[in-house]
Design a protein around this motif. Structure first.
Motif, PDB file in Angstrom:
ATOM      1  N   LYS A 257       3.463  -0.841  -5.198  1.00 37.11           N
ATOM      2  CA  LYS A 257       2.289  -1.455  -4.607  1.00 37.11           C
ATOM      3  C   LYS A 257       2.394  -2.966  -4.744  1.00 37.11           C
ATOM      4  CE  LYS A 257      -2.753  -1.208  -4.512  1.00 37.11           C
ATOM      5  NZ  LYS A 257      -3.955  -0.529  -5.066  1.00 37.11           N
TER       6      LYS A 257
ATOM      7  N   THR B 243       6.124   6.337  -2.503  1.00 36.77           N
ATOM      8  CA  THR B 243       4.936   5.762  -1.877  1.00 36.77           C
ATOM      9  C   THR B 243       5.013   4.241  -1.959  1.00 36.77           C
ATOM     10  OG1 THR B 243       3.608   7.675  -2.514  1.00 36.77           O
ATOM     11  CG2 THR B 243       2.420   5.677  -1.886  1.00 36.77           C
TER      12      THR B 243
ATOM     13  N   GLU C 156       2.770   0.806  -0.851  1.00 34.85           N
ATOM     14  CA  GLU C 156       1.552   0.205  -0.315  1.00 34.85           C
ATOM     15  C   GLU C 156       1.673  -1.301  -0.427  1.00 34.85           C
ATOM     16  OE1 GLU C 156      -1.926   1.742  -2.162  1.00 34.85           O
ATOM     17  OE2 GLU C 156      -1.546   3.823  -1.540  1.00 34.85           O
ATOM     18  N   THR C 157       1.537  -1.994   0.697  1.00 29.64           N
ATOM     19  CA  THR C 157       1.717  -3.437   0.712  1.00 29.64           C
ATOM     20  C   THR C 157       1.089  -4.006   1.971  1.00 29.64           C
ATOM     21  OG1 THR C 157       3.357  -5.222   0.554  1.00 29.64           O
ATOM     22  CG2 THR C 157       3.947  -3.277   1.879  1.00 29.64           C
ATOM     23  N   LYS C 158       1.081  -5.338   2.053  1.00 28.01           N
ATOM     24  CA  LYS C 158       0.638  -5.992   3.284  1.00 28.01           C
ATOM     25  C   LYS C 158       1.753  -5.965   4.321  1.00 28.01           C
ATOM     26  CE  LYS C 158      -1.221 -10.397   5.000  1.00 28.01           C
ATOM     27  NZ  LYS C 158      -1.630 -11.765   4.612  1.00 28.01           N
TER      28      LYS C 158
ATOM     29  N   THR D  16       5.674   7.965   1.928  1.00 30.10           N
ATOM     30  CA  THR D  16       4.439   7.454   2.523  1.00 30.10           C
ATOM     31  C   THR D  16       4.466   5.937   2.461  1.00 30.10           C
ATOM     32  OG1 THR D  16       3.215   9.405   1.803  1.00 30.10           O
ATOM     33  CG2 THR D  16       1.930   7.458   2.417  1.00 30.10           C
TER      34      THR D  16
ATOM     35  N   LYS E 202       2.161   2.546   3.619  1.00 33.08           N
ATOM     36  CA  LYS E 202       0.939   1.969   4.156  1.00 33.08           C
ATOM     37  C   LYS E 202       1.045   0.461   4.052  1.00 33.08           C
ATOM     38  CE  LYS E 202      -2.063   5.864   2.925  1.00 33.08           C
ATOM     39  NZ  LYS E 202      -3.283   6.288   2.187  1.00 33.08           N
ATOM     40  N   ALA E 203       1.113  -0.212   5.232  1.00 30.27           N
ATOM     41  CA  ALA E 203       1.243  -1.666   5.276  1.00 30.27           C
ATOM     42  C   ALA E 203       0.114  -2.219   6.133  1.00 30.27           C
ATOM     43  CB  ALA E 203       2.597  -2.073   5.834  1.00 30.27           C
ATOM     44  N   SER E 204      -0.729  -3.034   5.551  1.00 33.39           N
ATOM     45  CA  SER E 204      -1.924  -3.507   6.249  1.00 33.39           C
ATOM     46  C   SER E 204      -1.626  -4.500   7.367  1.00 33.39           C
ATOM     47  CB  SER E 204      -2.892  -4.138   5.248  1.00 33.39           C
ATOM     48  OG  SER E 204      -2.280  -5.237   4.591  1.00 33.39           O
TER      49      SER E 204
ATOM     50  N   GLU F 225       1.809   4.112   8.173  1.00 27.85           N
ATOM     51  CA  GLU F 225       0.568   3.600   8.732  1.00 27.85           C
ATOM     52  C   GLU F 225       0.594   2.078   8.649  1.00 27.85           C
ATOM     53  OE1 GLU F 225      -2.901   5.251   6.972  1.00 27.85           O
ATOM     54  OE2 GLU F 225      -2.362   7.329   7.422  1.00 27.85           O
ATOM     55  N   THR F 226       0.464   1.426   9.834  1.00 24.79           N
ATOM     56  CA  THR F 226       0.492  -0.035   9.880  1.00 24.79           C
ATOM     57  C   THR F 226      -0.004  -0.501  11.243  1.00 24.79           C
ATOM     58  OG1 THR F 226       1.890  -1.989   9.558  1.00 24.79           O
ATOM     59  CG2 THR F 226       2.870  -0.120  10.719  1.00 24.79           C
TER      60      THR F 226
END
Length: 797
Positions: free
Chosen positions: A17, A52, A54-56, A79, A81-83, A128-129
């Motif tokens: 993360k 997993t 999770e990052t920008k 998985t 998830k990158a904002s 997801e991004t």
């Protein structure tokens, strides 16, 4: 960075993360790359953990990130998830300076897979991004190189851009993949499993360009999975690279594939979007090159555009059957803009023993431009080939706007499929416009039979332009049939409906199942069942059954044989038939002419040089004229307009003409054609045919048009001595003739007076009245008074 399980037991999870950036960078050294993930090493037994991130922002360059099994165990899940964004790029090695060799790329990948020595199922992968970019050999994939089933891949991103580097090695093709894949080491066994995984992409915008790919495939024993893309705004697939100095084209694709050495089925492709654009060497495809069946293609969109260099295709090169292409476009479809080389833009094909798939298109408006083609083709020469696919085009308006074509054809020993044209969603009317040189045909150029061409709409079909609808044979196979079904049919502006043979195969038939009206109008417009010069096949027949039939302004219905085969027949049943400068012919060049059978309930009207002909020997050669049979009420022609009914011949015998009618007006039976309206069955060098006119005696009807009867009643003799003419004592008795001098026998036979008439004076009554007891005197005649009343009276004493 990795969790590596080498012995027995399960590995742990890896969770990363970062608030800003996760970056995994490789090197430019050929064949080297960095890695991060969780795996089972060679010889290990157990399941690795999950990964997993999770990052920008996630950036992967020349590195491998994911989970895998090289031993016995299932790969873990991945998985991301990158904002802000995910970027995955390969890196071109700077050490390869040989321009004759492909560029060396250190690939980059985000993966969950079973490697070559692994036994187990691959993990699932989810991204997801807002923005996803994959280029230069970068990959996202769920794959099996060993033994097991692939996991599923889900991507959710508002904007997705997939591209590749021109000139790279195909092994490192960039894009998104799922399925069974062969390692580049040829000594390894092909991958084994049951299912190659599902790719699901949710996006607003997807671009697959410059050699990029989104693919579900099998190169082994298992079946490829399914690919589904839901794009809110658009999907665009193209391969054109434009720079300041050059324009280059490289194939980009969205595909489901079963390769040559595989035994599994190819993958299915499903695309749902507002706009779908395929151009410049972009393609959407489903294929099999082996025993497995190809997957299907399902496209749901508002608008579809396939421009120059683009193609949507499903094909089989092996024994497996090809896939089906289904296109549903809520607004319109435009195919072939800029195409100049007569290539298919929408096609199904078989070149092996497998049957080609089918094409189903549904849209309100379908337009083909330039030289584009829609094809269903069987090119296999093997006798065990199952045949070509069918094409069904459902559109209220079809516009073939160039030298374009729609073809269901066979070129070998496998039969062609059926070609259907229908109105969109069973709407009432189909409008078909054909530009000069355009063609819609079901044909055979081999030993197998051609397919049928079927056109239908519930209420009306309007076909115009100078193109052609055809069923054809150019070899030993028989051509299929043309069938048009509707309530009202209009053919105009030179359009041709054609069934033909140019070899030994039989030409097809043309059947018009039209409930109400058929109108065929314009020079060159018509129905043609023909045989070409030097052909031996029999000509096809034309069968028509409307309530009202009109052929005018140079239009033709013809079964014309220019070869050695017998010409086909024409059978027409109608309530009324009108030819106004129109022609119905069953003519032959040198063989026997076909027959014409007309069943007309009410009226056959011939105007302005119209022709009904079964003439033979049009090449001044042998051949007997065909027969003409007419059953109906009336035949009417204008004597001086040279409208003819003929069954003539040159060297052969004239045909026979049998006419059963209640009345024949304005046209006469003659021994030879004249400049009048004729009925002839002559032969220049042979025996004339027989003409049998079976009609009732119409002499009474004809005599009713003759001169009026001269029998008249002398009004002087009738009235002058009658007591009706007696005046009163106050006036002198007199009678003045003011009419024409006579009255006709029949009340309707009125003569016009040659004199002007004055006022008619009243006749005053006498003072004598009849009273009881006076004798009754019987009248002696019937008299007409000046006001038209009739009166029984007697002559005066």
């Amino acid at each position: 960075m990795s969790t590596d399980m080498r012995g027995q037991g399960d590995g742990g999870d890896l969770f990363i993360k970062a608030t800003e950036l996760v970056e995994v960078l490789g090197t430019e050294e050929p064949g080297t790359y960095s890695s991060m993930g969780a795996d089972v090493s060679f010889g290990g037994i157990g399941n690795p953990g999950n990964l997993t991130i999770e990052t920008k922002k996630l950036v992967i360059i020349s590195s491998q990130v994911g989970t895998a099994t090289n031993g016995k165990g299932n790969a873990g899940n991945v998985t991301v998830k990158a904002s802000e964004s995910v970027e995955i790029y390969g890196k071109i090695s700077s050490t390869n300076s040989d321009p004759t060799k492909p560029l060396i790329i250190n690939p980059a990948g985000l993966f969950a897979q079973v490697n070559t020595q692994g036994e187990g199922n691959g993990g699932n992968l989810k991204v997801e991004t807002p923005s996803l970019s994959i280029g230069d050999g970068g990959k996202i994939q769920v794959a099996v190189f060993g033994k097991g089933d692939a996991g599923n891949l889900k991507i959710r991103a508002a904007d997705i851009d997939i591209y590749d580097t021109p000139g790279k090695a195909d092994f490192f093709q960039g894009g998104i993949f799922a399925g069974f894949q062969v390692d580049n080491d040829e000594s390894t066994k092909p991958p084994q499993g049951d299912f190659g995984g599902i790719i699901t992409i949710e996006t607003d915008r997807l671009r697959v360009r410059n050699g990029g790919a989104v693919t579900v495939l099998t190169e082994g024993e298992g079946n490829a999975g399914r690919l589904q893309i839901n794009a809110k705004d658009y999907i665009e697939v193209y391969g054109k690279v434009t720079t300041a100095t050059t324009n280059s084209i490289f194939t980009s694709k969205i595909s489901g594939e079963a390769t040559k050495d595989s035994t599994g089925n190819g993958g299915t492709v499903i695309l749902n979007t507002d706009k779908l654009i395929v151009r410049d060497s972009g393609n959407i495809s489903a294929s099999t090159s082996s025993i497995g069946k190809a997957g299907d293609i399902l496209l749901n969109t508002n608008t579809l555009t396939v421009a120059s260099g683009g193609e949507i295709l499903a094909f089989t090169e092996g024994s497996g059957n090809g896939g089906t292409i289904t296109v549903n476009a809520a607004k319109e479809i435009n195919l072939g803009i800029g195409v100049q080389d007569f290539v298919p833009v929408l096609s199904v094909e078989t070149s092996g023993a497998g049957k080609a798939g089918d094409i189903f298109v549904t849209t309100p408006i379908l337009t083909l431009s330039d030289t584009a083609r829609i094809t269903a083709t069987a090119t296999a020469t093997a006798t065990n080939s199952s045949g070509g696919g069918s094409i069904s085009l459902n559109a209220s308006k079809m516009n073939l706007a160039g030298i374009v074509g729609v073809f269901a054809e066979t070129q070998g020993e496998s039969p062609a499929g059926t070609l259907r044209l229908q109105s969109d969603n069973n709407k009432s009317t189909l409008d078909l416009t054909l530009a000069p040189g355009s063609k819609i045909s079901a044909s055979t150029s081999g030993s197998a039979n051609g397919g049928d061409l079927l056109v239908s709409a519930p209420q009306a079909i309007n076909i115009s332009g100078q193109g052609k609808l055809a069923v054809e044979t150019t070899d030993t196979g028989n051509a299929g049939n043309i069938e048009i079904s509707t309530q009202k049919l209009t053919l105009s502006d030179g359009v041709q409906i054609s069934a033909s043979t140019s070899s030994s195969g039989k030409a097809g038939n043309i059947n018009l199942n039209v409930g109400e009206n058929i109108t065929i109008t314009g020079s060159g417009t018509g129905l043609f069942a023909s045989t070409s010069e030097n052909s031996t096949g029999k000509g096809g027949s034309i069968i028509i059954d409307p309530r009202i039939m009109k052929i005018r302004d140079g239009a033709t219905i013809s079964t014309n044989s220019q070869g050695e085969g017998i010409g086909g027949d024409i059978k027409l049943t109608a309530g009324s038939l009108t030819l106004d400068n129109g022609k119905i012919s069953a003519e032959t060049r040198s063989s026997k002419g076909g027959n014409i059978t007309l069943n007309v309930q009410d009226l056959l009207l011939l105007r302005n040089g119209s022709q009904i002909s079964t003439t033979a020997g049009t090449a001044f050669a042998g051949g007997d004229g065909g027969n003409i049979n007419f059953d109906g009420k009336f035949i009417v022609a204008i004597p001086n307009e040279n409208s003819d009914i003929s069954a003539d011949a040159f060297a052969g015998n004239g045909g026979n003409i049998q006419i059963n009618a209640q009345g024949i007006f304005g046209i006469e039976s003659r021994a030879k054609p004249t400049d009048k309206s004729d009925i002839t069955a002559s032969s220049e060098q042979g025996i004339s045919g027989a003409i049998n006119l079976n009609q009732p005696d119409n002499s009474s009807l004809q005599n009713s048009f003759s001169q009026l009867s001269p029998n008249v009643i002398d009004t002087n003799a009738l009235i002058a001595n009658s007591c009706i003419a007696r005046g009163s004592k106050k006036q002198e008795n007199s009678f003045t003739i003011t009419g024409s001098g006579a009255l006709r026998n029949s009340p309707g036979d009125v003569l016009i007076s040659t004199y002007s008439t004055g006022d008619v004076r009243n006749v005053e009554p006498t003072s004598q009245t009849w009273k009881k007891g006076d004798p009754i005197i019987e009248p002696q005649g019937l008299y007409r008074l000046s006001d038209g009343q009739l009166l029984l009276s007697r002559t005066c004493s």
